[in-house]
Design a protein around this motif. Structure first.
Motif, PDB file in Angstrom:
ATOM      1  N   ASP A  10      -7.382 -20.725  -9.461  1.00 22.04           N
ATOM      2  CA  ASP A  10      -8.414 -20.497 -10.488  1.00 22.04           C
ATOM      3  C   ASP A  10      -7.867 -19.682 -11.661  1.00 22.04           C
ATOM      4  OD1 ASP A  10      -9.568 -21.169  -8.049  1.00 22.04           O
ATOM      5  OD2 ASP A  10     -11.471 -20.228  -8.558  1.00 22.04           O
ATOM      6  N   PHE A  11      -7.009 -18.722 -11.354  1.00 21.07           N
ATOM      7  CA  PHE A  11      -6.524 -17.826 -12.399  1.00 21.07           C
ATOM      8  C   PHE A  11      -5.671 -18.572 -13.425  1.00 21.07           C
ATOM      9  CE2 PHE A  11      -7.566 -14.688  -9.116  1.00 21.07           C
ATOM     10  CZ  PHE A  11      -8.255 -13.764  -9.875  1.00 21.07           C
ATOM     11  N   SER A  12      -4.718 -19.376 -12.963  1.00 19.66           N
ATOM     12  CA  SER A  12      -3.862 -20.094 -13.910  1.00 19.66           C
ATOM     13  C   SER A  12      -4.627 -21.189 -14.644  1.00 19.66           C
ATOM     14  CB  SER A  12      -2.653 -20.695 -13.178  1.00 19.66           C
ATOM     15  OG  SER A  12      -3.073 -21.576 -12.148  1.00 19.66           O
ATOM     16  N   ILE A  13      -5.545 -21.861 -13.958  1.00 13.82           N
ATOM     17  CA  ILE A  13      -6.318 -22.933 -14.594  1.00 13.82           C
ATOM     18  C   ILE A  13      -7.243 -22.358 -15.666  1.00 13.82           C
ATOM     19  CG2 ILE A  13      -8.066 -24.727 -14.221  1.00 13.82           C
ATOM     20  CD1 ILE A  13      -6.942 -25.065 -11.391  1.00 13.82           C
ATOM     21  N   SER A  14      -7.924 -21.279 -15.340  1.00 10.08           N
ATOM     22  CA  SER A  14      -8.845 -20.673 -16.312  1.00 10.08           C
ATOM     23  C   SER A  14      -8.091 -20.143 -17.530  1.00 10.08           C
ATOM     24  CB  SER A  14      -9.664 -19.555 -15.652  1.00 10.08           C
ATOM     25  OG  SER A  14      -8.833 -18.535 -15.144  1.00 10.08           O
ATOM     26  N   LEU A  15      -6.927 -19.529 -17.306  1.00 14.23           N
ATOM     27  CA  LEU A  15      -6.132 -19.015 -18.416  1.00 14.23           C
ATOM     28  C   LEU A  15      -5.691 -20.127 -19.359  1.00 14.23           C
ATOM     29  CD1 LEU A  15      -3.719 -16.281 -16.991  1.00 14.23           C
ATOM     30  CD2 LEU A  15      -5.659 -15.958 -18.519  1.00 14.23           C
ATOM     31  N   SER A  64     -11.975 -16.555 -18.618  1.00 17.51           N
ATOM     32  CA  SER A  64     -11.829 -15.693 -17.446  1.00 17.51           C
ATOM     33  C   SER A  64     -12.207 -16.536 -16.231  1.00 17.51           C
ATOM     34  CB  SER A  64     -12.752 -14.477 -17.544  1.00 17.51           C
ATOM     35  OG  SER A  64     -14.110 -14.882 -17.377  1.00 17.51           O
ATOM     36  N   VAL A  65     -11.868 -16.084 -15.043  1.00 20.62           N
ATOM     37  CA  VAL A  65     -12.255 -16.848 -13.855  1.00 20.62           C
ATOM     38  C   VAL A  65     -13.774 -16.865 -13.691  1.00 20.62           C
ATOM     39  CG1 VAL A  65     -10.130 -16.621 -12.518  1.00 20.62           C
ATOM     40  CG2 VAL A  65     -11.841 -14.801 -12.404  1.00 20.62           C
ATOM     41  N   CYS A  66     -14.433 -15.838 -14.190  1.00 26.84           N
ATOM     42  CA  CYS A  66     -15.897 -15.778 -14.103  1.00 26.84           C
ATOM     43  C   CYS A  66     -16.537 -16.833 -14.995  1.00 26.84           C
ATOM     44  CB  CYS A  66     -16.402 -14.389 -14.485  1.00 26.84           C
ATOM     45  SG  CYS A  66     -15.784 -13.060 -13.434  1.00 26.84           S
ATOM     46  N   GLU A  67     -15.938 -17.084 -16.149  1.00 25.97           N
ATOM     47  CA  GLU A  67     -16.437 -18.124 -17.038  1.00 25.97           C
ATOM     48  C   GLU A  67     -16.116 -19.507 -16.498  1.00 25.97           C
ATOM     49  OE1 GLU A  67     -16.062 -15.931 -21.390  1.00 25.97           O
ATOM     50  OE2 GLU A  67     -14.284 -16.820 -20.467  1.00 25.97           O
ATOM     51  N   PHE A  68     -14.970 -19.619 -15.854  1.00 27.76           N
ATOM     52  CA  PHE A  68     -14.522 -20.907 -15.325  1.00 27.76           C
ATOM     53  C   PHE A  68     -15.405 -21.366 -14.167  1.00 27.76           C
ATOM     54  CE2 PHE A  68     -11.582 -23.419 -12.585  1.00 27.76           C
ATOM     55  CZ  PHE A  68     -11.311 -24.437 -13.488  1.00 27.76           C
ATOM     56  N   ASP A  69     -15.718 -20.432 -13.259  1.00 25.47           N
ATOM     57  CA  ASP A  69     -16.613 -20.728 -12.134  1.00 25.47           C
ATOM     58  C   ASP A  69     -17.187 -19.398 -11.643  1.00 25.47           C
ATOM     59  OD1 ASP A  69     -17.948 -21.418  -9.829  1.00 25.47           O
ATOM     60  OD2 ASP A  69     -16.271 -22.482  -8.896  1.00 25.47           O
ATOM     61  N   LYS A  70     -18.406 -19.107 -12.052  1.00 21.74           N
ATOM     62  CA  LYS A  70     -19.005 -17.808 -11.757  1.00 21.74           C
ATOM     63  C   LYS A  70     -19.263 -17.584 -10.266  1.00 21.74           C
ATOM     64  CE  LYS A  70     -23.774 -19.331 -12.570  1.00 21.74           C
ATOM     65  NZ  LYS A  70     -24.994 -19.103 -13.386  1.00 21.74           N
ATOM     66  N   THR A 117      -2.660 -11.302 -16.547  1.00 24.78           N
ATOM     67  CA  THR A 117      -3.806 -12.063 -16.011  1.00 24.78           C
ATOM     68  C   THR A 117      -4.954 -11.131 -15.692  1.00 24.78           C
ATOM     69  OG1 THR A 117      -2.370 -13.775 -15.077  1.00 24.78           O
ATOM     70  CG2 THR A 117      -4.582 -13.588 -14.144  1.00 24.78           C
ATOM     71  N   LEU A 118      -4.636 -10.010 -15.087  1.00 27.53           N
ATOM     72  CA  LEU A 118      -5.666  -9.033 -14.730  1.00 27.53           C
ATOM     73  C   LEU A 118      -6.282  -8.423 -15.997  1.00 27.53           C
ATOM     74  CD1 LEU A 118      -6.698  -8.027 -11.977  1.00 27.53           C
ATOM     75  CD2 LEU A 118      -5.167  -6.072 -12.196  1.00 27.53           C
ATOM     76  N   ALA A 119      -5.427  -8.038 -16.937  1.00 23.90           N
ATOM     77  CA  ALA A 119      -5.910  -7.424 -18.176  1.00 23.90           C
ATOM     78  C   ALA A 119      -6.806  -8.392 -18.944  1.00 23.90           C
ATOM     79  CB  ALA A 119      -4.725  -7.000 -19.044  1.00 23.90           C
ATOM     80  N   TYR A 120      -6.435  -9.662 -18.977  1.00 22.45           N
ATOM     81  CA  TYR A 120      -7.226 -10.653 -19.709  1.00 22.45           C
ATOM     82  C   TYR A 120      -8.604 -10.826 -19.085  1.00 22.45           C
ATOM     83  CZ  TYR A 120      -8.373 -14.861 -22.330  1.00 22.45           C
ATOM     84  OH  TYR A 120      -8.986 -15.771 -23.166  1.00 22.45           O
ATOM     85  N   ASN A 121      -8.649 -10.972 -17.778  1.00 18.18           N
ATOM     86  CA  ASN A 121      -9.933 -11.155 -17.100  1.00 18.18           C
ATOM     87  C   ASN A 121     -10.833  -9.936 -17.266  1.00 18.18           C
ATOM     88  OD1 ASN A 121     -10.324 -13.731 -15.199  1.00 18.18           O
ATOM     89  ND2 ASN A 121      -8.142 -13.275 -15.344  1.00 18.18           N
ATOM     90  N   LEU A 122     -10.255  -8.746 -17.149  1.00 19.66           N
ATOM     91  CA  LEU A 122     -11.042  -7.527 -17.342  1.00 19.66           C
ATOM     92  C   LEU A 122     -11.535  -7.424 -18.786  1.00 19.66           C
ATOM     93  CD1 LEU A 122      -8.926  -4.902 -15.341  1.00 19.66           C
ATOM     94  CD2 LEU A 122     -11.083  -5.956 -14.653  1.00 19.66           C
ATOM     95  N   ILE A 129      -1.715 -12.448 -23.430  1.00 18.58           N
ATOM     96  CA  ILE A 129      -3.122 -12.273 -23.779  1.00 18.58           C
ATOM     97  C   ILE A 129      -3.408 -12.825 -25.174  1.00 18.58           C
ATOM     98  CG2 ILE A 129      -4.815 -10.521 -24.414  1.00 18.58           C
ATOM     99  CD1 ILE A 129      -4.067  -8.927 -22.046  1.00 18.58           C
ATOM    100  N   THR A 130      -2.509 -12.582 -26.101  1.00 19.66           N
ATOM    101  CA  THR A 130      -2.679 -13.080 -27.464  1.00 19.66           C
ATOM    102  C   THR A 130      -2.709 -14.604 -27.489  1.00 19.66           C
ATOM    103  OG1 THR A 130      -1.556 -11.126 -28.351  1.00 19.66           O
ATOM    104  CG2 THR A 130      -1.694 -13.054 -29.781  1.00 19.66           C
ATOM    105  N   ALA A 131      -1.806 -15.226 -26.726  1.00 17.77           N
ATOM    106  CA  ALA A 131      -1.760 -16.689 -26.666  1.00 17.77           C
ATOM    107  C   ALA A 131      -3.033 -17.252 -26.051  1.00 17.77           C
ATOM    108  CB  ALA A 131      -0.539 -17.136 -25.868  1.00 17.77           C
ATOM    109  N   CYS A 132      -3.500 -16.630 -24.981  1.00 16.69           N
ATOM    110  CA  CYS A 132      -4.733 -17.092 -24.324  1.00 16.69           C
ATOM    111  C   CYS A 132      -5.937 -16.950 -25.246  1.00 16.69           C
ATOM    112  CB  CYS A 132      -4.978 -16.309 -23.040  1.00 16.69           C
ATOM    113  SG  CYS A 132      -3.837 -16.691 -21.703  1.00 16.69           S
ATOM    114  N   ASN A 133      -5.899 -15.935 -26.095  1.00 15.54           N
ATOM    115  CA  ASN A 133      -7.002 -15.708 -27.024  1.00 15.54           C
ATOM    116  C   ASN A 133      -7.087 -16.816 -28.072  1.00 15.54           C
ATOM    117  OD1 ASN A 133      -9.186 -13.944 -27.685  1.00 15.54           O
ATOM    118  ND2 ASN A 133      -8.016 -13.169 -29.415  1.00 15.54           N
ATOM    119  N   VAL A 134      -5.938 -17.314 -28.487  1.00 12.83           N
ATOM    120  CA  VAL A 134      -5.900 -18.434 -29.433  1.00 12.83           C
ATOM    121  C   VAL A 134      -6.499 -19.679 -28.793  1.00 12.83           C
ATOM    122  CG1 VAL A 134      -4.394 -19.985 -30.741  1.00 12.83           C
ATOM    123  CG2 VAL A 134      -3.894 -17.529 -30.671  1.00 12.83           C
TER     124      VAL A 134
END
Length: 225
Positions: free
Chosen positions: A177-182, A187-193, A16-21, A42-47
């Motif tokens: 926010d982290f699980s919902i955005s993923l 990223s959480v920033c894209e989900f709600d800045k 989760t941390l690596a994906y957001n960063l 991360i690969t799955a989230c990217n799809v």
């Protein structure tokens, strides 16, 4: 420049941390992502990310140690490479540790986390001895309860191992926010800045940028290998 999100213990929030960063840093710098986690989160989230119309991350995966070493040796100096290691000890994960310019180890403040760090300290010492250089990781308090303010147990352990650990100033707290955005590949920033989670990730990125002096480094090494 290589950033490894590393810990031999699973469930600490590395992916989760690596994906957001990765998502947020890729908006500022040329960024590659290496997914070494067997779960390939991360690969799955990217799809999923591409299905929601977001720009995909540049993600690579390696199973062969030599192939991974060759990639790291030829990685352009003006590119950020973020590595999500698996929650286990392996040759590939150890390669990521000694190749990294910055290792970030997420931990919570539960009692078992101290035991996990003790095991990780042993791995750090072994890798340091093998490569002939001192390896140190930056510990980030992650998945922390929103009301918790006392971190004495973790701090005391880290203070006793200054050659292996240093505690980061940033704190990432446990929020939905982290699980919902993923689940949407965001990223959480894209989900709600404007969310608290977004502010924490931005603070962590600022701290990482300062530690590595990323802006100056990338500019200085533009076009180099």
């Amino acid at each position: 420049m290589i950033i490894a999100i590393s810990h031999q213990k699973g469930g600490v929030g590395k992916s989760t941390l690596a994906y957001n960063l990765s998502v947020e840093l890729s908006k500022k710098y040329p960024t590659k992502v290496v997914d070494l986690d067997v779960q390939q989160t991360i690969t799955a989230c990217n799809v999923i990310r591409s299905k929601f119309g977001q720009k995909k991350l540049n993600i690579l995966s390696f199973e062969d140690k030599k192939e991974f070493v060759d990639f790291l040796n030829n990685d352009p100096e003006d590119t950020l490479t973020i590595i999500d290691t698996g929650g286990f000890d392996s040759g590939l994960n150890r390669v990521a540790m000694y190749a990294a310019d910055l290792i970030i180890t997420p931990v919570s403040t539960e009692f078992l986390e101290v035991i996990g760090l003790e095991k990780y300290k042993k791995i750090i010492k072994e890798v340091s001895k093998k490569v002939g250089k001192s390896i140190k990781t930056h510990v980030i308090l992650n998945k922390i309860h929103h009301a918790q303010q006392n971190f004495n147990d973790i701090k005391e352990f880290i203070d006793k191992s200054p050659n292996q650990f240093t505690l980061m100033n940033s704190i990432i707290r446990r929020r939905s926010d982290f699980s919902i955005s993923l689940s949407h590949g965001f990223s959480v920033c894209e989900f709600d800045k404007n969310s608290d989670s977004s502010k924490e990730i931005k603070k962590l990125i600022s701290e990482i940028t300062e530690i590595l002096n990323i802006k100056k480094y990338v500019k200085k090494n533009k076009g180099k290998k």
